[in-house]
Write an enzyme that holds these catalytic residues in place. Structure first.
Site, PDB file in Angstrom:
ATOM      1  N   GLU A 174      91.960  35.597   4.039  1.00  0.00           N
ATOM      2  CA  GLU A 174      91.494  35.874   4.891  1.00  0.00           C
ATOM      3  C   GLU A 174      89.634  35.858   4.235  1.00  0.00           C
ATOM      4  O   GLU A 174      88.938  36.263   5.398  1.00  0.00           O
ATOM      5  CB  GLU A 174      91.648  36.157   6.592  1.00  0.00           C
ATOM      6  CG  GLU A 174      92.410  35.666   7.049  1.00  0.00           C
ATOM      7  CD  GLU A 174      91.854  34.163   7.760  1.00  0.00           C
ATOM      8  OE1 GLU A 174      91.152  34.040   8.601  1.00  0.00           O
ATOM      9  OE2 GLU A 174      92.808  33.670   7.847  1.00  0.00           O
ATOM     10  N   HIS A 250      90.311  40.216  12.216  1.00  0.00           N
ATOM     11  CA  HIS A 250      90.829  41.058  11.002  1.00  0.00           C
ATOM     12  C   HIS A 250      90.257  42.466  11.042  1.00  0.00           C
ATOM     13  O   HIS A 250      89.716  42.403  11.681  1.00  0.00           O
ATOM     14  CB  HIS A 250      89.152  39.954  10.561  1.00  0.00           C
ATOM     15  CG  HIS A 250      89.074  38.555  10.144  1.00  0.00           C
ATOM     16  ND1 HIS A 250      88.814  37.606  10.366  1.00  0.00           N
ATOM     17  CD2 HIS A 250      90.566  37.748   9.548  1.00  0.00           C
ATOM     18  CE1 HIS A 250      88.807  36.041  10.304  1.00  0.00           C
ATOM     19  NE2 HIS A 250      89.767  36.467   9.979  1.00  0.00           N
ATOM     20  N   CYS A 371      80.358  38.492  10.469  1.00  0.00           N
ATOM     21  CA  CYS A 371      81.148  37.800  10.249  1.00  0.00           C
ATOM     22  C   CYS A 371      80.598  36.843   9.659  1.00  0.00           C
ATOM     23  O   CYS A 371      80.905  35.103   9.205  1.00  0.00           O
ATOM     24  CB  CYS A 371      81.724  36.777  11.129  1.00  0.00           C
ATOM     25  SG  CYS A 371      83.202  37.408  11.963  1.00  0.00           S
TER      26      CYS A 371
END
EC number: 3.5.3.23
Length: 448
Positions: A174, A250, A371
């Protein structure tokens, strides 16, 4: 030689919508099917970029992807003209059309993992595009991501690019959302911190029971090998499976680091004391002084952290050595989080100031300030070798704002995704954007 941490923020794409595609992401699922405002989303992101630039931070921009992804739909058996492909997908498999329209590439913390030249064996900056194979709508991003990064960081003397890892569950990757780097100075050797949710091959590591652990230990280890990192410059830590099951999909939803500082929640990791000791010891060997700020669960619960995105913030180093925390408005709206932040900054510790930004459009889809940015540590020579078209300036901000105002809709619903005109609008906008950012041909419609 001076060195910098440059934040390359993702530019929100014209098809920004609330498809509810990310299982395990509370905000994404809870706002599913609401109408979005792509124009507002893009302008909110640009406003944050300009604000950081105006504060003296190095700031860049990373282009969005072509959506809907008609080529991906063709690989799934839909045929005909582009308009017919969209029409068939809308009629026969609407969830696939929604996935092909996702603007999730805006969250460029998931675009790649980046290791600076001070850490790598060949003294180049290394990029590995994330395969994002846990979610279909994100797994289709990495080919374009690689082309865009290649156009931004094209000088092979300074930059090395690696293809995404094999797109299988064992190597789920990721990107930088599970990667942090600690250092005394950005241009000096540091310690790279990889956080994983599970191991694909070693059952000694516990796994979450409700939501998927998207990052594997094996993927993190593979990236470290590809980048030529020294064992003494790497620390691996496991995310607490219980917090994954509470919506911490995450690591950057429960911890953020920068420089010599880790800001984290008490429940973020397994074997926290051991991990902190390893970080402190390894950073000390390269002249650093590792420090941590632990947020106790008694002050901020995991649920508070997930709903406010307290840790999905940007931790920025200021010239006087203090830290600035960039948080979304949702932190101010959460009484416990805001009370904690006020006490944190008034204490005169490492984090001295908090700045609040309105990123509601992104937040409602599950992505906050952290993000939206990919961090790249560069020395002066490397920064000069970056494509200058993607470095934020006042004129570029003006050009991008005008571009958004010209091309973006101010309302988008699921029904709108079935309109073939949306694809034409997106392609027209992106073709112009590549000229503004001097990227060349990076999109499939420009290449094929």
């Amino acid at each position: 030689m001076k060195s910098y941490e440059v934040n390359f923020d993702g530019l929100v794409g014209p098809t920004h919508n609330y498809g509810g595609l990310s299982y395990g992401n509370v905000a994404s699922q809870s706002n599913s099917q609401q109408s979005s405002n792509p124009k507002e989303a893009a302008l909110q992101g640009l406003a944050k970029m300009k604000a950081l630039m105006d504060m003296g931070f190095q700031q860049g921009v990373l282009a969005p992807q072509e959506r809907p992804d008609v080529a991906a739909l063709r690989r799934l058996g839909f045929s005909g003209t582009d308009a017919q492909v969209i029409e068939r997908a809308a009629k026969e498999a609407m969830p696939l059309l929604v996935a092909s329209c996702s603007a999730s590439s805006m969250w460029v913390a998931n675009a790649a993992t980046v290791s600076p030249s001070a850490d790598t064996a060949d003294s180049r900056v290394h990029f590995t595009a994330a395969n994002l194979n846990c979610k279909y709508h994100r797994s289709i991003e990495h080919p374009t991501t690689s082309r865009v990064l290649g156009a931004m960081f094209a000088n092979q003397q300074h930059f090395a690019h690696h293809a995404a890892l094999p797109a299988v569950a064992q190597f789920g990757d990721e990107g930088a959302a599970n990667h942090t780097r600690f250092c005394r100075e950005y241009g000096e050797a540091g310690v790279e911190f990889f956080v994983f949710g599970r191991s694909a091959f070693d059952n000694r590591f516990p796994a979450p029971q409700k939501y998927p652990a998207r990052q594997t230990l094996e993927a993190s280890q593979a990236v470290a090998r590809l980048h030529g990192l020294r064992d003494e410059g790497v620390v691996y830590a496991q995310q607490n499976p219980d917090v994954i099951d509470q919506g911490v999909f995450h690591n950057d939803v429960i911890a953020v680091g920068n420089g010599e500082v880790l800001f984290y929640h008490e429940d973020a990791f397994l074997e926290t004391d051991k991990m902190l000791a390893e970080l402190q010891g390894k950073l000390a060997k390269v002249g650093g002084n590792f420090q941590s700020v632990c947020v106790p669960r008694s002050a901020v619960t995991v649920d508070d952290a997930v709903r406010s995105y307290l840790f999905n913030s940007q931790l920025l180093s200021r010239p006087d050595g203090s830290m600035l925390l960039i948080v979304p408005q949702e932190c101010q709206a959460n009484e416990r989080v805001w009370t904690y932040l006020q006490s944190l900054t008034s204490a005169g510790g490492l984090i001295r100031e908090v700045k609040v930004f309105d990123l509601k459009q992104s937040m409602q889809n599950g992505g906050g300030p952290a993000c939206l940015r990919l961090r790249v540590a560069l020395n002066e020579t490397e920064l000069a070798a970056v494509n200058p078209g993607v470095i934020m300036t006042a004129p570029l901000y003006g050009s991008l704002t005008a571009w958004v105002e010209k091309h973006y809709r101010d309302r988008l619903s699921e029904t709108d995704l079935t309109d073939p005109q949306l694809l034409l609008e997106c392609r027209t906008a992106l073709d112009e954007l590549t000229q503004i950012l001097k990227l060349g041909a990076v999109y499939p419609f420009q290449i094929n």
